[in-house]
Every structure is written in structure tokens, then in C-alpha cells.
Design a protein around this motif. Structure first.
Motif, short mmCIF file in Angstrom:
data_model
loop_
_atom_site.label_atom_id
_atom_site.label_comp_id
_atom_site.label_asym_id
_atom_site.label_seq_id
_atom_site.Cartn_x
_atom_site.Cartn_y
_atom_site.Cartn_z
N ASP A 357 0.86 -1.19 0.00
CA ASP A 357 0.00 0.00 0.00
C ASP A 357 0.89 1.23 0.00
O ASP A 357 2.11 1.14 0.28
CB ASP A 357 -0.91 0.02 1.23
CG ASP A 357 -2.19 0.83 0.99
OD1 ASP A 357 -2.28 1.52 -0.06
OD2 ASP A 357 -3.10 0.77 1.84
N VAL A 358 0.32 2.38 -0.35
CA VAL A 358 1.04 3.65 -0.31
C VAL A 358 0.13 4.69 0.32
O VAL A 358 -1.09 4.58 0.26
CB VAL A 358 1.50 4.12 -1.71
CG1 VAL A 358 2.47 3.14 -2.33
CG2 VAL A 358 0.31 4.37 -2.63
N ALA A 359 0.77 5.70 0.91
CA ALA A 359 0.01 6.81 1.51
C ALA A 359 0.77 8.11 1.25
O ALA A 359 2.02 8.11 1.17
CB ALA A 359 -0.17 6.59 3.01
N LEU A 360 0.04 9.19 1.13
CA LEU A 360 0.67 10.50 0.96
C LEU A 360 1.27 10.94 2.28
O LEU A 360 0.62 10.86 3.33
CB LEU A 360 -0.35 11.54 0.49
CG LEU A 360 -1.01 11.28 -0.87
CD1 LEU A 360 -2.02 12.38 -1.18
CD2 LEU A 360 0.05 11.22 -1.97
N ALA A 361 2.52 11.42 2.24
CA ALA A 361 3.20 11.90 3.45
C ALA A 361 3.23 13.41 3.50
O ALA A 361 3.62 13.99 4.52
CB ALA A 361 4.62 11.34 3.51
N ALA A 362 2.82 14.07 2.42
CA ALA A 362 2.79 15.54 2.36
C ALA A 362 1.86 15.93 1.21
O ALA A 362 1.53 15.10 0.36
CB ALA A 362 4.19 16.12 2.15
N ILE A 379 5.53 13.21 -2.15
CA ILE A 379 6.18 12.45 -1.08
C ILE A 379 5.19 11.43 -0.52
O ILE A 379 4.10 11.78 -0.06
CB ILE A 379 6.68 13.40 0.03
CG1 ILE A 379 7.70 14.38 -0.58
CG2 ILE A 379 7.32 12.61 1.17
CD1 ILE A 379 8.18 15.44 0.38
N ILE A 380 5.58 10.18 -0.61
CA ILE A 380 4.72 9.09 -0.14
C ILE A 380 5.48 8.19 0.83
O ILE A 380 6.71 8.23 0.90
CB ILE A 380 4.20 8.23 -1.32
CG1 ILE A 380 5.36 7.45 -1.96
CG2 ILE A 380 3.47 9.08 -2.34
CD1 ILE A 380 4.91 6.36 -2.94
N THR A 381 4.74 7.40 1.54
CA THR A 381 5.32 6.28 2.29
C THR A 381 4.72 4.99 1.73
O THR A 381 3.52 4.94 1.44
CB THR A 381 5.04 6.37 3.79
OG1 THR A 381 3.63 6.55 4.00
CG2 THR A 381 5.80 7.54 4.42
N GLY A 382 5.55 4.00 1.58
CA GLY A 382 5.07 2.72 1.08
C GLY A 382 5.16 1.66 2.17
O GLY A 382 6.04 1.73 3.04
#
Length: 388
Positions: A357-362, A379-382
Motif C-alpha cells: 500500500d502507499v500513503a501520501l506523506a505531504a 512524497i509518499i510512504t510505502g
């Protein structure tokens, strides 16, 4: 209605509301700065397809409005049939000689390396990472030296997003555009001369019989096309998957990889417009356009026309049919579309295999450009899959 000639509108993401209003209320709109905006699918398709009424040889982008196109008659995108078809045929044949499958290992290796910074679970800028994706494809095709690639990426961004301060290589947009064009054409001319002395099996060597001017113009066109399409499709899609929560659903459906890539192309519409000039009086959606007028076909607007795409503002990887215009239409349909599709399929296949999964970090930051529809910072976190 907001000003579609203002790149700051696109930087703020306001083009979608402007396109929607125009589609519904004024689909063939005379813009106060001297061009016509066309926003419905049927009209955009006709403008791109009908070369007898709409010429490509007087400038294909808004940044050339009111100025002659120096590539007219030499570059595929800026040449009308029948000369366009004579120029395209050998190039298409040569590209067809290059089996797409031969590039897959190199492309997957490059994509894997681009995604590696996210494997520790910390935030990373995927927009910066995938900026190198076009050269993962074009580099081997043209046999471009690795040492030259960072400079080429800088110049191609300056040539396609000259209004964005982060991509300017000179003090203002107009000077940036001139300098980027000059340096890119000079680079490819030098490359052509080198290959003429020591030819190889790359596309540049195989094109030499077409003459240096044609080879240079089309090397530039291939690099620009890949640089416009690949990173911006990836970025726009990753933003939507992260925002809308659709990442896991698509990642769990490998059977939707091909249709999902088509939807990503429609969704992103990375090159938001192409411009043509009328060769005679033309009637579109009941509006008469005189001869000699610049007409801007907004591809991003056509690709969200509800007459063609049900629920057009929803990202649906299972959407079919999907007759998007992201690669253009008619004689000018993108000559590298099959390679772009291959690269995008390999990217999303590798992305889904790498991250659960991925999520936006900014907050994502858009490019300031009337042409590029994309993000320059994402900028994402996976969540790395087990074993990664």
C-alpha cells in the motif's frame, strides 16, 4: 471562468473546473488572448484527426502561439500528411524492428532501482524518483550515454514546463524555452554526427538515411514525448490511488493491469493540449471558426467528457471501453505509444510487487505549466511487501 493560458491555473489544479464549465456552457470558446479552446471529446478528436482543416505546421503548443514553429516540416508532430506519412513510415518500421520484449529486463531493473528509496518505510519523493523513468526507455533505444542523462532530464523539463521556476535554466520562461530547445537540438546533432562516424544498432544509427535535420527533430520528439507521458501518468495515478484508497484493490487484480494503464493514461492526460491552426473556415459544435485561427484542443477536458466516459471523475482500472485521447488521434497518434504502454505496465506491476500500500506523506505539488498535467513533488510512504 479562469484563464486557461495562465500556467498558475494548472499549478493550482483549477483546470478541471474550467474545462467542465466550458464543456457544458461554451465548448468552442474564443479566448481573449487570441486562440480558441475546444473541450468536448468529439470536437477535440476532430481537431487532432482532421489535418485538412487543422494544420500542425504553425505551432502545436500554446507556448508557440503567434510564432512560427522552427520544427515545421521536419518533426513528425509539426508536419502534415502526406509529408508526415512519408517521414513516419521508416521511423515506425525501425521502431517496430526493436522488439519491446528486449527492453523489459532493463526497464524493470531501472524501475526497481527508482523505487528502492521507499523500501525502508520512510517517506520518499516518488515524483523525483520517476523523473528518470523516460530515460530507462529512451536511453537504450537511442543508446544515450549514462553520463549525459541528468542534463538531458534538466533540459527536457525546461522545454516542457518553462513557466515553472524550479525547471527554468534561464531568467524567464521565454529565454528558458529558447535555451532548452537550442541545447537539446545541439546535443542530438552532435549525437547524429558521432553515429554517422561509428554507427551501431540503435535507433539513431538506423535513422541516419533520413538526413540529420529529421533525425535530430525526431530524437527530440521521442525524448519529449516519453518525458511528458511516463512520469506524469505515474504521479497522477499514485496520487489518486493514495487519496481515493484504490491502491490495494487494483494491486490485487493483476488481470486489470492493461485496462488500468489505459485508465491511468485517461486520468492523467499528461499532455493537456495540442494546438492546430484552421486552414479554412470550420464549424465545430455550431460555432464558425475563420481560416488561419489557432485552435487549442484540450485533451484533458476531452478525456473527462461524460458523453464518452461514464462517471469520468472516478478512477476505474476496469473501465472498458476506454477510447481516451492521451496519445492523440489520427495521423499524429503517438508513434511510441506501444513502448509507453509497456513501460507503464512494467512500472505498476513492479510498484504493486514492491509495496502492499502507499500513503501520501505531504501535500503534492503540481507543475506550473499549461502543457504538463502533473506533480513535481509527491512524497509518499510505502508499506513494503514481505521479503522486500
Amino acid at each position: 471562468m479562469r484563464d486557461l493560458s495562465d500556467p498558475r491555473l494548472f499549478e493550482a489544479g483549477g483546470q478541471y473546473a474550467a474545462w467542465r464549465w466550458l464543456r457544458e456552457n461554451d465548448p468552442v470558446h474564443r479566448h481573449e488572448t487570441g486562440f480558441w479552446s475546444v473541450t468536448r471529446y468529439a470536437d477535440v478528436d476532430r481537431v487532432l484527426r482532421d489535418h485538412t482543416c487543422f494544420t500542425s505546421e504553425r505551432g502545436t503548443l500554446l507556448n508557440l502561439l503567434g510564432r512560427p514553429d522552427p520544427a515545421a516540416g521536419r518533426q513528425l508532430a509539426a508536419t502534415d500528411p502526406p509529408a508526415h506519412d512519408r517521414m513516419r513510415a521508416p521511423l515506425q518500421k525501425l521502431m517496430g524492428m526493436r522488439s519491446a520484449a528486449a527492453y523489459e529486463p532493463a526497464i524493470v531493473a531501472a524501475i526497481t532501482e527508482l523505487l528502492a528509496p521507499g523500501l525502508d518505510g520512510r517517506p520518499f519523493d516518488v515524483a523525483e524518483a520517476v523523473r528518470g523513468l523516460p530515460l530507462a526507455l529512451i536511453g537504450p533505444l537511442l543508446d544515450l550515454p549514462h553520463a549525459d542523462r541528468p542534463r538531458l532530464l534538466t533540459l527536457v523539463m525546461a522545454a516542457s514546463a518553462e513557466d515553472d521556476p524550479d525547471y527554468q535554466v534561464a531568467g524567464d520562461a521565454a529565454t528558458t524555452l529558447r535555451r532548452a530547445h537550442r541545447e537539446l537540438f545541439a546535443y542530438f546533432l552532435h549525437l547524429v554526427r558521432e553515429r554517422a562516424r561509428t554507427p551501431g544498432g540503435d535507433l539513431v544509427s538506423l535513422m541516419l538515411q533520413e538526413g540529420p535535420g529529421t533525425v535530430v527533430a525526431n530524437c527530440y520528439s521521442l525524448l519529449l514525448g516519453a518525458s511528458v507521458t511516463l512520469p506524469n501518468v505515474v504521479n497522477a495515478t499514485v496520487v489518486e490511488l493514495a487519496w481515493g484508497g484504490g491502491y490495494r484493490a487494483w494491486a490485487a487484480r493483476p488481470d486489470l493491469l492493461r485496462s488500468g494503464v489505459e485508465e491511468a493514461l485517461r486520468w492523467a492526460s499528461p499532455g493537456s493540449h495540442f494546438m492546430r491552426h484552421t486552414t479554412r473556415p470550420v464549424r465545430l459544435s455550431g460555432v464558425e471558426i475563420p481560416a488561419g485561427e489557432p485552435v487549442v484542443a484540450w485533451i484533458g477536458a476531452a478525456n473527462r467528457d461524460p458523453e464518452i466516459f461514464p462517471d469520468p471523475d472516478a478512477f476505474d482500472p476496469a473501465r472498458t471501453p476506454n477510447r481516451h485521447l492521451a496519445f492523440g488521434s489520427g495521423h499524429h497518434y503517438c508513434i511510441g505509444s506501444h513502448l509507453a504502454r509497456l513501460t507503464l505496465r512494467l512500472f505498476f506491476m513492479t510498484l504493486f510487487a514492491t509495496f502492499a500500500d502507499v500513503a501520501l506523506a505531504a501535500e503534492p505539488v503540481r507543475v506550473r505549466s499549461t502543457f504538463l498535467t502533473g506533480f513535481k513533488k509527491l512524497i509518499i510512504t510505502g508499506v513494503p511487501r514481505r521479503g522486500r
